[in-house]
Design an enzyme around this catalytic site. Structure first.
Site, PDB file in Angstrom:
ATOM      1  N   TYR A  84      39.480  34.049  43.124  1.00 44.40           N
ATOM      2  CA  TYR A  84      39.714  35.462  42.819  1.00 44.40           C
ATOM      3  C   TYR A  84      38.874  35.879  41.619  1.00 44.40           C
ATOM      4  O   TYR A  84      38.472  35.054  40.795  1.00 44.40           O
ATOM      5  CB  TYR A  84      41.200  35.744  42.555  1.00 44.40           C
ATOM      6  CG  TYR A  84      41.754  35.189  41.259  1.00 44.40           C
ATOM      7  CD1 TYR A  84      41.776  35.958  40.096  1.00 44.40           C
ATOM      8  CD2 TYR A  84      42.272  33.898  41.197  1.00 44.40           C
ATOM      9  CE1 TYR A  84      42.300  35.460  38.910  1.00 44.40           C
ATOM     10  CE2 TYR A  84      42.796  33.391  40.020  1.00 44.40           C
ATOM     11  CZ  TYR A  84      42.810  34.177  38.876  1.00 44.40           C
ATOM     12  OH  TYR A  84      43.317  33.677  37.703  1.00 44.40           O
ATOM     13  N   CYS A  85      38.592  37.172  41.558  1.00 43.73           N
ATOM     14  CA  CYS A  85      37.937  37.764  40.390  1.00 43.73           C
ATOM     15  C   CYS A  85      38.723  39.022  40.034  1.00 43.73           C
ATOM     16  O   CYS A  85      39.925  39.081  40.278  1.00 43.73           O
ATOM     17  CB  CYS A  85      36.454  38.034  40.647  1.00 43.73           C
ATOM     18  SG  CYS A  85      36.103  39.098  42.059  1.00 43.73           S
ATOM     19  N   PHE A  86      38.081  40.016  39.463  1.00 36.85           N
ATOM     20  CA  PHE A  86      38.830  41.182  38.998  1.00 36.85           C
ATOM     21  C   PHE A  86      39.438  41.965  40.162  1.00 36.85           C
ATOM     22  O   PHE A  86      40.629  42.269  40.171  1.00 36.85           O
ATOM     23  CB  PHE A  86      37.926  42.087  38.162  1.00 36.85           C
ATOM     24  CG  PHE A  86      38.654  43.233  37.513  1.00 36.85           C
ATOM     25  CD1 PHE A  86      39.623  43.001  36.552  1.00 36.85           C
ATOM     26  CD2 PHE A  86      38.374  44.542  37.868  1.00 36.85           C
ATOM     27  CE1 PHE A  86      40.305  44.051  35.949  1.00 36.85           C
ATOM     28  CE2 PHE A  86      39.046  45.602  37.269  1.00 36.85           C
ATOM     29  CZ  PHE A  86      40.012  45.354  36.312  1.00 36.85           C
ATOM     30  N   TRP A 113      42.515  39.891  40.738  1.00 40.82           N
ATOM     31  CA  TRP A 113      43.497  39.838  39.652  1.00 40.82           C
ATOM     32  C   TRP A 113      44.276  41.141  39.543  1.00 40.82           C
ATOM     33  O   TRP A 113      45.467  41.122  39.215  1.00 40.82           O
ATOM     34  CB  TRP A 113      42.796  39.533  38.322  1.00 40.82           C
ATOM     35  CG  TRP A 113      43.729  39.642  37.156  1.00 40.82           C
ATOM     36  CD1 TRP A 113      44.578  38.686  36.685  1.00 40.82           C
ATOM     37  CD2 TRP A 113      43.955  40.805  36.344  1.00 40.82           C
ATOM     38  NE1 TRP A 113      45.311  39.170  35.625  1.00 40.82           N
ATOM     39  CE2 TRP A 113      44.945  40.469  35.394  1.00 40.82           C
ATOM     40  CE3 TRP A 113      43.415  42.089  36.322  1.00 40.82           C
ATOM     41  CZ2 TRP A 113      45.404  41.374  34.438  1.00 40.82           C
ATOM     42  CZ3 TRP A 113      43.865  42.996  35.377  1.00 40.82           C
ATOM     43  CH2 TRP A 113      44.849  42.633  34.442  1.00 40.82           C
TER      44      TRP A 113
END
Length: 341
Positions: A84-86, A113
């Site tokens: 996952y990232c932002f 996130w």
């Protein structure tokens, strides 16, 4: 509820700065770009999108290559990986494509996130309602936190909010040399702790105000604690002073610093009382200072707060703790634990 334990590895692809603010508890930070690279690409993107993507991909491939050598090479080839990232966008995609090329089964967290954060906040406004709380109340120095620790040793479910917040919950409650977690990371830790509990068993907790230092408690949790039947603790002043000496050794050696922390209380306690504290601190009369601060401020303050937030408190007889040693509190905790079962 989201479950992450089925994955062999959870990768947080964001920068270390973003990771430090909050992350999924089991996630490992393997950033596509570091803090400086992230800032550089972001600045460049405002003026030249193409150039930003060029340098961003260069940084990303170099960093991913290093992470593969140092970390991914040790992951079971049959393992499942969550990335996952932002927002679940480009940084996640870069990681996922490379991992799939190697042969791993990879999922990308939909919404990244930000979606996780929304889930945490929504959960904290509902999940606390499922628990039965047993609340320890009473003034400062009467051993509430130590009894919580003893209850945990006795096998009870314990929610140590001050421990999670890394703060003792007053003007003098900061832990020397340590920072509090961010609000987001506190929320994550809190939800993780609540999810570890059995909803069929009581959860012991200390009565708290809505804020612990800079940390705000979720309204649902604070309300649930307020509805619980509290157990008021009392202890002799000699024991309370001894506890403060043990919990605040930095103020024993520097009582002047303690009074400086308490200076904002002047409108509440008056200039004459504050001057008395200053005089006691200057003279090194630590025990007398501790007692005076408790009697003149904290005892009436806690009493007002408990009456306001814990309606059941006045009708319940107190639990007298004549000895706040670990052995004595273990005996009390064992008795409370047996009564709760």
């Amino acid at each position: 509820m989201w479950e992450f334990s089925s994955y062999d590895l959870v990768i947080d692809a964001r920068s270390p700065r973003e990771y430090a603010e909050d992350h999924i508890p089991c996630a490992l930070n393997l950033p596509v770009v570091n803090n400086e690279e992230y800032a550089e690409v972001g600045t460049l993107h405002r003026n030249d999108t193409h150039a930003a993507y060029l340098i961003g991909v260069q940084y990303s491939l170099a960093n991913i290559s290093r992470h593969i050598e140092e970390v991914i090479s040790r992951v079971d080839p049959r393992g499942r990986i969550l990335v996952y990232c932002f927002r679940g966008g480009k940084r996640s995609k870069l990681w996922a494509e490379n991992l799939r090329t190697i042969g791993y089964r990879v999922d990308v967290l939909l919404g990244g996130w930000k979606a996780y954060r929304r889930w945490v906040r929504a959960s904290l406004e509902q999940f606390p309602k499922q628990f039965t709380f047993r609340v320890l109340a009473g003034s400062t120095g009467c051993g509430k936190t130590r009894l919580l620790q003893a209850l945990e040793r006795a096998g009870c479910q314990v929610l140590d909010l001050e421990g999670l917040a890394n703060h003792r919950g007053s003007l003098i409650g900061a832990v020397p040399g340590e920072k509090q977690p961010t609000q987001k990371w506190f929320d994550t830790l809190l939800l993780s702790k609540l999810r570890s509990f059995d909803t069929e068993k009581p959860v012991w907790v200390e009565a708290e105000s809505k804020k612990i230092g800079n940390i705000q408690l979720p309204t649902c949790l604070h309300d649930a604690i307020g509805r619980a039947t509290p157990l008021r603790l009392e202890a002799p002043m000699t024991e309370r002073i001894k506890l403060w000496r043990e919990d605040y050794p930095h103020f024993v050696t520097d009582p002047v610093a303690m009074v400086e922390r308490l200076t904002p209380l002047k409108p509440l306690i008056g200039g004459e009382e504050l001057q008395l504290w200053k005089d006691l601190a200057a003279e090194g009369e630590v025990d007398t200072l501790f007692e005076r601060v408790m009697v003149a401020h904290y005892d009436p303050c806690y009493a007002r707060s408990d009456r306001r937030s814990l309606p059941g408190l006045p009708t319940n007889p107190p639990l007298e703790l004549s000895d706040l040693s670990a052995a004595a509190l273990d005996a009390v905790a064992a008795k409370l634990a047996s009564e709760a079962n």
